[in-house]
Design a protein around this motif. Sequence first.
Motif, PDB file in Angstrom:
ATOM      1  N   GLU A  80       0.855  -1.181   0.000  1.00 60.31           N
ATOM      2  CA  GLU A  80       0.000   0.000   0.000  1.00 60.31           C
ATOM      3  C   GLU A  80       0.893   1.234   0.000  1.00 60.31           C
ATOM      4  OE1 GLU A  80      -2.554  -0.247   3.371  1.00 60.31           O
ATOM      5  OE2 GLU A  80      -3.715  -1.908   2.541  1.00 60.31           O
ATOM      6  N   LEU A  81       0.697   2.109  -0.985  1.00 58.33           N
ATOM      7  CA  LEU A  81       1.483   3.331  -1.105  1.00 58.33           C
ATOM      8  C   LEU A  81       0.603   4.512  -0.739  1.00 58.33           C
ATOM      9  CD1 LEU A  81       2.609   1.181  -3.276  1.00 58.33           C
ATOM     10  CD2 LEU A  81       3.841   3.132  -4.152  1.00 58.33           C
ATOM     11  N   ARG A  82       1.074   5.341   0.182  1.00 60.23           N
ATOM     12  CA  ARG A  82       0.334   6.535   0.578  1.00 60.23           C
ATOM     13  C   ARG A  82       1.270   7.736   0.546  1.00 60.23           C
ATOM     14  NH1 ARG A  82      -2.481   6.422   6.014  1.00 60.23           N
ATOM     15  NH2 ARG A  82      -0.494   5.607   6.705  1.00 60.23           N
ATOM     16  N   VAL A  83       0.753   8.837   0.073  1.00 58.02           N
ATOM     17  CA  VAL A  83       1.511  10.080   0.068  1.00 58.02           C
ATOM     18  C   VAL A  83       0.960  10.960   1.175  1.00 58.02           C
ATOM     19  CG1 VAL A  83       2.124  12.132  -1.246  1.00 58.02           C
ATOM     20  CG2 VAL A  83       1.960   9.924  -2.400  1.00 58.02           C
ATOM     21  N   MET A  84       1.842  11.330   2.095  1.00 60.31           N
ATOM     22  CA  MET A  84       1.457  12.219   3.192  1.00 60.31           C
ATOM     23  C   MET A  84       1.420  13.654   2.661  1.00 60.31           C
ATOM     24  SD  MET A  84       1.092  10.119   5.531  1.00 60.31           S
ATOM     25  CE  MET A  84       1.582   8.519   6.082  1.00 60.31           C
ATOM     26  N   PRO A  85       0.710  14.543   3.339  1.00 57.96           N
ATOM     27  CA  PRO A  85       0.629  15.932   2.879  1.00 57.96           C
ATOM     28  C   PRO A  85       2.016  16.567   2.756  1.00 57.96           C
ATOM     29  CG  PRO A  85      -0.917  15.533   4.668  1.00 57.96           C
ATOM     30  CD  PRO A  85      -0.089  14.303   4.538  1.00 57.96           C
ATOM     31  N   ALA A  86       2.148  17.414   1.770  1.00 60.25           N
ATOM     32  CA  ALA A  86       3.429  18.076   1.509  1.00 60.25           C
ATOM     33  C   ALA A  86       3.752  19.050   2.634  1.00 60.25           C
ATOM     34  CB  ALA A  86       3.377  18.809   0.174  1.00 60.25           C
ATOM     35  N   VAL A  87       5.004  18.992   3.110  1.00 64.57           N
ATOM     36  CA  VAL A  87       5.441  19.911   4.163  1.00 64.57           C
ATOM     37  C   VAL A  87       6.114  21.143   3.566  1.00 64.57           C
ATOM     38  CG1 VAL A  87       5.687  18.145   5.911  1.00 64.57           C
ATOM     39  CG2 VAL A  87       7.608  18.660   4.424  1.00 64.57           C
ATOM     40  N   ALA A  88       6.578  21.004   2.367  1.00 65.19           N
ATOM     41  CA  ALA A  88       7.191  22.122   1.638  1.00 65.19           C
ATOM     42  C   ALA A  88       6.741  22.014   0.195  1.00 65.19           C
ATOM     43  CB  ALA A  88       8.709  22.054   1.744  1.00 65.19           C
ATOM     44  N   ALA A  89       6.993  23.044  -0.556  1.00 68.15           N
ATOM     45  CA  ALA A  89       6.571  23.056  -1.952  1.00 68.15           C
ATOM     46  C   ALA A  89       7.220  21.907  -2.718  1.00 68.15           C
ATOM     47  CB  ALA A  89       6.932  24.382  -2.592  1.00 68.15           C
ATOM     48  N   GLY A  90       6.404  20.969  -3.160  1.00 71.09           N
ATOM     49  CA  GLY A  90       6.880  19.874  -3.981  1.00 71.09           C
ATOM     50  C   GLY A  90       7.523  18.726  -3.230  1.00 71.09           C
ATOM     51  N   LEU A  91       7.656  18.820  -1.900  1.00 70.98           N
ATOM     52  CA  LEU A  91       8.291  17.756  -1.121  1.00 70.98           C
ATOM     53  C   LEU A  91       7.224  17.013  -0.327  1.00 70.98           C
ATOM     54  CD1 LEU A  91      11.031  16.538  -0.426  1.00 70.98           C
ATOM     55  CD2 LEU A  91      11.124  18.075   1.536  1.00 70.98           C
ATOM     56  N   SER A  92       7.091  15.724  -0.605  1.00 72.10           N
ATOM     57  CA  SER A  92       6.075  14.903   0.065  1.00 72.10           C
ATOM     58  C   SER A  92       6.723  13.690   0.705  1.00 72.10           C
ATOM     59  CB  SER A  92       5.016  14.441  -0.931  1.00 72.10           C
ATOM     60  OG  SER A  92       4.328  15.539  -1.474  1.00 72.10           O
ATOM     61  N   GLN A  93       5.996  13.113   1.654  1.00 74.11           N
ATOM     62  CA  GLN A  93       6.481  11.911   2.312  1.00 74.11           C
ATOM     63  C   GLN A  93       5.716  10.711   1.779  1.00 74.11           C
ATOM     64  OE1 GLN A  93       5.969  11.663   6.570  1.00 74.11           O
ATOM     65  NE2 GLN A  93       7.709  10.298   6.772  1.00 74.11           N
ATOM     66  N   LEU A  94       6.442   9.685   1.432  1.00 70.89           N
ATOM     67  CA  LEU A  94       5.864   8.449   0.915  1.00 70.89           C
ATOM     68  C   LEU A  94       5.906   7.393   2.007  1.00 70.89           C
ATOM     69  CD1 LEU A  94       4.902   6.624  -1.472  1.00 70.89           C
ATOM     70  CD2 LEU A  94       7.307   6.178  -1.920  1.00 70.89           C
ATOM     71  N   GLU A  95       4.786   6.711   2.221  1.00 70.79           N
ATOM     72  CA  GLU A  95       4.728   5.607   3.179  1.00 70.79           C
ATOM     73  C   GLU A  95       4.299   4.353   2.424  1.00 70.79           C
ATOM     74  OE1 GLU A  95       2.948   6.004   7.227  1.00 70.79           O
ATOM     75  OE2 GLU A  95       1.579   4.484   6.431  1.00 70.79           O
ATOM     76  N   ILE A  96       5.111   3.320   2.508  1.00 70.24           N
ATOM     77  CA  ILE A  96       4.805   2.052   1.842  1.00 70.24           C
ATOM     78  C   ILE A  96       4.682   0.977   2.917  1.00 70.24           C
ATOM     79  CG2 ILE A  96       5.521   0.368   0.116  1.00 70.24           C
ATOM     80  CD1 ILE A  96       7.351   2.544  -1.053  1.00 70.24           C
ATOM     81  N   SER A  97       3.559   0.258   2.929  1.00 70.53           N
ATOM     82  CA  SER A  97       3.329  -0.826   3.878  1.00 70.53           C
ATOM     83  C   SER A  97       3.220  -2.135   3.110  1.00 70.53           C
ATOM     84  CB  SER A  97       2.045  -0.608   4.667  1.00 70.53           C
ATOM     85  OG  SER A  97       2.113   0.588   5.401  1.00 70.53           O
ATOM     86  N   ALA A  98       3.872  -3.171   3.627  1.00 68.93           N
ATOM     87  CA  ALA A  98       3.772  -4.509   3.047  1.00 68.93           C
ATOM     88  C   ALA A  98       2.833  -5.340   3.908  1.00 68.93           C
ATOM     89  CB  ALA A  98       5.139  -5.161   2.978  1.00 68.93           C
ATOM     90  N   ILE A  99       1.833  -5.950   3.277  1.00 67.30           N
ATOM     91  CA  ILE A  99       0.824  -6.721   4.003  1.00 67.30           C
ATOM     92  C   ILE A  99       0.714  -8.108   3.385  1.00 67.30           C
ATOM     93  CG2 ILE A  99      -1.612  -6.851   4.619  1.00 67.30           C
ATOM     94  CD1 ILE A  99      -1.609  -3.767   4.478  1.00 67.30           C
ATOM     95  N   GLN A 100       0.779  -9.122   4.256  1.00 69.46           N
ATOM     96  CA  GLN A 100       0.619 -10.501   3.804  1.00 69.46           C
ATOM     97  C   GLN A 100      -0.360 -11.208   4.731  1.00 69.46           C
ATOM     98  OE1 GLN A 100       4.053 -13.093   4.055  1.00 69.46           O
ATOM     99  NE2 GLN A 100       3.458 -14.115   2.178  1.00 69.46           N
ATOM    100  N   GLU A 101      -1.378 -11.803   4.167  1.00 70.16           N
ATOM    101  CA  GLU A 101      -2.411 -12.531   4.906  1.00 70.16           C
ATOM    102  C   GLU A 101      -3.055 -11.656   5.984  1.00 70.16           C
ATOM    103  OE1 GLU A 101      -0.549 -16.053   6.365  1.00 70.16           O
ATOM    104  OE2 GLU A 101      -0.099 -16.803   4.365  1.00 70.16           O
ATOM    105  N   GLY A 102      -3.299 -10.382   5.649  1.00 72.30           N
ATOM    106  CA  GLY A 102      -3.957  -9.479   6.574  1.00 72.30           C
ATOM    107  C   GLY A 102      -3.081  -8.938   7.685  1.00 72.30           C
ATOM    108  N   ARG A 103      -1.794  -9.246   7.663  1.00 74.50           N
ATOM    109  CA  ARG A 103      -0.878  -8.808   8.705  1.00 74.50           C
ATOM    110  C   ARG A 103       0.209  -7.928   8.112  1.00 74.50           C
ATOM    111  NH1 ARG A 103       2.518 -13.336  11.531  1.00 74.50           N
ATOM    112  NH2 ARG A 103       3.678 -12.936   9.656  1.00 74.50           N
ATOM    113  N   LYS A 104       0.485  -6.797   8.758  1.00 77.03           N
ATOM    114  CA  LYS A 104       1.517  -5.892   8.268  1.00 77.03           C
ATOM    115  C   LYS A 104       2.887  -6.500   8.538  1.00 77.03           C
ATOM    116  CE  LYS A 104       1.112  -1.399   8.600  1.00 77.03           C
ATOM    117  NZ  LYS A 104       1.115  -0.012   9.094  1.00 77.03           N
ATOM    118  N   ILE A 105       3.663  -6.680   7.469  1.00 81.66           N
ATOM    119  CA  ILE A 105       4.997  -7.271   7.595  1.00 81.66           C
ATOM    120  C   ILE A 105       6.023  -6.199   7.930  1.00 81.66           C
ATOM    121  CG2 ILE A 105       6.805  -8.533   6.402  1.00 81.66           C
ATOM    122  CD1 ILE A 105       4.692  -9.769   4.658  1.00 81.66           C
ATOM    123  N   THR A 106       6.024  -5.143   7.139  1.00 80.27           N
ATOM    124  CA  THR A 106       6.994  -4.075   7.335  1.00 80.27           C
ATOM    125  C   THR A 106       6.453  -2.775   6.753  1.00 80.27           C
ATOM    126  OG1 THR A 106       9.323  -3.452   7.040  1.00 80.27           O
ATOM    127  CG2 THR A 106       8.249  -4.569   5.201  1.00 80.27           C
TER     128      THR A 106
END
Length: 120
Positions: A80-106
């Motif tokens: 799952e890829l999510r982009v957090m709100p930009a803190v500066a012009a054009g700079l955003s934070q990306l959060e990637i979660s790995a999920i297997q069998e309904g459980r977050k791996i990393t």
Amino acid sequence: MVGLIKRKLEASTLIEVLIAMVIIVIVFTIAMHVFANVMNTGVSSAKIKAENQIRLIAADVKNKGQIDEEVLILDSIGYELRVMPAVAAGLSQLEISAIQEGRKITMYRCWFVDKLNEEN
């Protein structure tokens, strides 16, 4: 024949056998719980594979400057890829979660230059 009949045979009683069986069952139950905990908390090959794949996905997003898909499924692991709100012009934070069998791996977070929200 008379010698065999007079000789007393030594053997375990039924109570002794039952007590031994109960002890063995208790030991195996404890061992199963310990083994299950080790398997659940240990570093698995799926976690290592997911961490490597997340780094590749993050590098791809950094190069492109945008997310093509919010959910990816690769080798039975969902990302799952999510982009957090930009803190500066054009700079955003990306959060990637790995999920297997309904459980977050990393999970992985990084900054990237968001070309969609970049101000010229």
